[in-house]
Scaffold this motif. Sequence first.
Motif, short mmCIF file in Angstrom:
data_model
loop_
_atom_site.label_atom_id
_atom_site.label_comp_id
_atom_site.label_asym_id
_atom_site.label_seq_id
_atom_site.Cartn_x
_atom_site.Cartn_y
_atom_site.Cartn_z
N UNK A 166 -2.46 8.02 -6.38
CA UNK A 166 -1.49 8.67 -7.25
C UNK A 166 -1.43 10.15 -6.89
N UNK A 167 -0.25 10.66 -6.77
CA UNK A 167 -0.07 12.09 -6.47
C UNK A 167 0.81 12.68 -7.57
N UNK A 168 0.29 13.67 -8.29
CA UNK A 168 1.09 14.31 -9.34
C UNK A 168 1.48 15.72 -8.89
N UNK A 169 2.68 15.85 -8.41
CA UNK A 169 3.21 17.13 -7.90
C UNK A 169 2.23 17.84 -6.97
N UNK A 170 1.83 17.15 -5.90
CA UNK A 170 0.76 17.68 -5.03
C UNK A 170 1.13 18.94 -4.28
N UNK A 171 2.43 19.25 -4.19
CA UNK A 171 2.81 20.44 -3.42
C UNK A 171 3.37 21.56 -4.30
#
Length: 247
Positions: A166-171
């Motif tokens: 899961x990636x939550x707004x990784x950038x």
Amino acid sequence: MGDTTTPMVRMDGVQKWFGDLHVLQDIEFEVAGGEVVVVIGPSGSGKSTLCRAINRLEPINEGTIEIDGVPLPEEGKALARLRAEVGMVFQSFNLFSHKTVLENVTLGPIKVLGKSKSEAEQRARELLDRVGVGAQAGKLPSQLSGGQQQRVAIARALAMDPKVMLFDEPTSALDPEMIKEVLDTMVDLAKGGMTMVVVTHEMGFARTAADRVVFMADGRIVEQNTPDEFFTNPQSDRAKDFLGKIL
Ligand code: ADP
Ligand code: MG
């Protein structure tokens, strides 16, 4: 379990309230093994809560969540084990600041998976190489750029051999010149067959890497489609309005 018909993530009838705020409403959501799902929607629509519910960082009020066919337990050892199968990467990298990059990546495998130090270190070095920060293994996180730190966070999650990432707004917290190196790492993962749920405002990533785009508004999944269909032919007024503002 583990066959091609069992979804890797399944949310069924999920409801979540924060006080009076109905933040997840009747969520029916499945992610197939190897699928890359990008979740988009306005701020406050429940995207982070959805991600956090998937590994029970946020308890839900109703419904069921299964990882690879196994219901998420309420608590205890079984929850820790199942949670280890769900890697999570946040906007803020959350690395341990007083541990080296290598230690950040080996800690979980040693403590939770019971790996030996040498086994954990070998795997950590492979993963750090894979995300392009192998040369930084002995440094402290503060000695790395934001983009490098986020790639360490990805390696740390991968070290647990998760079934889904899961990636939550990784950038979102990164300077523009570092966004690409993190997105490239994520594209590589996607190409390698990793099951991924990605909350992002990077529409370029959604168009190129997503198998499916899920659009959320006001705690609901309003529509979902292939990126091509979603971006060229959104169905709901909410999605049209959202895309009109960001594209
Ligand atoms: P998104 O990630 O799409 O911006 P969130 O899942 O973070 O949305 O939040 C959805 C809604 O729930 C927002 O209105 C937010 O203010 C609220 N919310 C999030 N976390 C909490 C919390 N711990 N307590 C109360 N309200 C919360
Ligand atoms: Mg959020």
